[in-house]
Motif scaffolding. Structure first.
Motif, mmCIF file in Angstrom:
data_model
loop_
_atom_site.group_PDB
_atom_site.id
_atom_site.type_symbol
_atom_site.label_atom_id
_atom_site.label_comp_id
_atom_site.label_asym_id
_atom_site.label_seq_id
_atom_site.Cartn_x
_atom_site.Cartn_y
_atom_site.Cartn_z
ATOM 1 N N VAL A 1 2.320 -1.070 -5.498
ATOM 2 C CA VAL A 1 1.358 -2.167 -5.609
ATOM 3 C C VAL A 1 -0.074 -1.642 -5.467
ATOM 4 C CG1 VAL A 1 0.520 -4.275 -4.479
ATOM 5 C CG2 VAL A 1 2.970 -3.963 -4.888
ATOM 6 N N TRP A 2 -0.320 -0.791 -4.472
ATOM 7 C CA TRP A 2 -1.670 -0.231 -4.292
ATOM 8 C C TRP A 2 -2.086 0.591 -5.507
ATOM 9 C CZ3 TRP A 2 -5.485 -1.685 -1.377
ATOM 10 C CH2 TRP A 2 -5.222 -2.366 -0.203
ATOM 11 N N GLY A 3 -1.157 1.367 -6.064
ATOM 12 C CA GLY A 3 -1.460 2.146 -7.262
ATOM 13 C C GLY A 3 -1.817 1.251 -8.443
ATOM 14 N N ALA A 4 -1.086 0.162 -8.604
ATOM 15 C CA ALA A 4 -1.363 -0.790 -9.696
ATOM 16 C C ALA A 4 -2.725 -1.458 -9.510
ATOM 17 C CB ALA A 4 -0.254 -1.835 -9.763
ATOM 18 N N ILE A 5 -3.079 -1.750 -8.289
ATOM 19 C CA ILE A 5 -4.391 -2.355 -8.013
ATOM 20 C C ILE A 5 -5.507 -1.377 -8.377
ATOM 21 C CG2 ILE A 5 -5.925 -3.209 -6.180
ATOM 22 C CD1 ILE A 5 -3.354 -4.326 -4.803
ATOM 23 N N VAL A 6 -5.312 -0.091 -8.066
ATOM 24 C CA VAL A 6 -6.311 0.925 -8.422
ATOM 25 C C VAL A 6 -6.463 1.001 -9.948
ATOM 26 C CG1 VAL A 6 -6.848 3.402 -8.375
ATOM 27 C CG2 VAL A 6 -6.010 2.278 -6.312
ATOM 28 N N VAL A 7 -5.345 0.971 -10.683
ATOM 29 C CA VAL A 7 -5.397 0.986 -12.148
ATOM 30 C C VAL A 7 -6.165 -0.226 -12.657
ATOM 31 C CG1 VAL A 7 -4.005 0.725 -14.248
ATOM 32 C CG2 VAL A 7 -3.302 2.365 -12.497
#
Length: 134
Positions: free
Chosen positions: A86-92
């Motif tokens: 989820v955190w990675g997707a938010i960064v993207v």
């Protein structure tokens, strides 16, 4: 001996890079925000979108820093893999949105920066997915 999660190295390395990038991004984001505010004042308030883009880049850098910390902290914890995804997707999402707003505000499109903004969190997400499979 404790077994390492499958994606631990991906999460740890990309997480560390994201922490460094996020910290640098915060510094540069503050400078960009100040410059955008000054340019907006000189342009008589016509550059409001540029301020929004600079603010979004700053917030995105904070999110990247947090994601990196979460990844490094939980790199060997498969139960936290979904949180890292989820955190990675938010960064993207922040990277894409920031690029769109920068271009819409009249800034230049930087392909290398855009790709780095996608590749690094992509590898971060890959590591988290590998951990989830553990």
């Amino acid at each position: 001996m404790e077994q390492q999660a499958k994606g631990a190295q991906f999460l740890k390395v990309t997480g560390i890079i994201m922490i460094v990038g996020g910290a640098l991004g915060i510094i540069l984001g503050i400078v960009a925000l100040i410059a955008a505010i000054a340019a907006n004042a000189l342009a008589g308030g016509a550059l409001g979108l540029l301020i929004v883009a600079a603010l979004l880049a700053l917030v995105g850098s904070v999110v990247q820093l947090i994601a990196g910390i979460v990844g490094v902290k939980n790199c060997n914890t498969p139960e936290k893999a979904q949180t890292c995804i989820v955190w990675g997707a938010i960064v993207v999402a922040f990277s894409v949105l920031s690029t769109i707003l920068t271009v819409a505000a009249g800034g230049e499109f930087n392909l290398v920066s855009f790709l780095i903004g996608l590749v690094l969190p992509g590898l971060f997400i890959f590591g988290a997915i590998k951990n989830k499979q553990a």
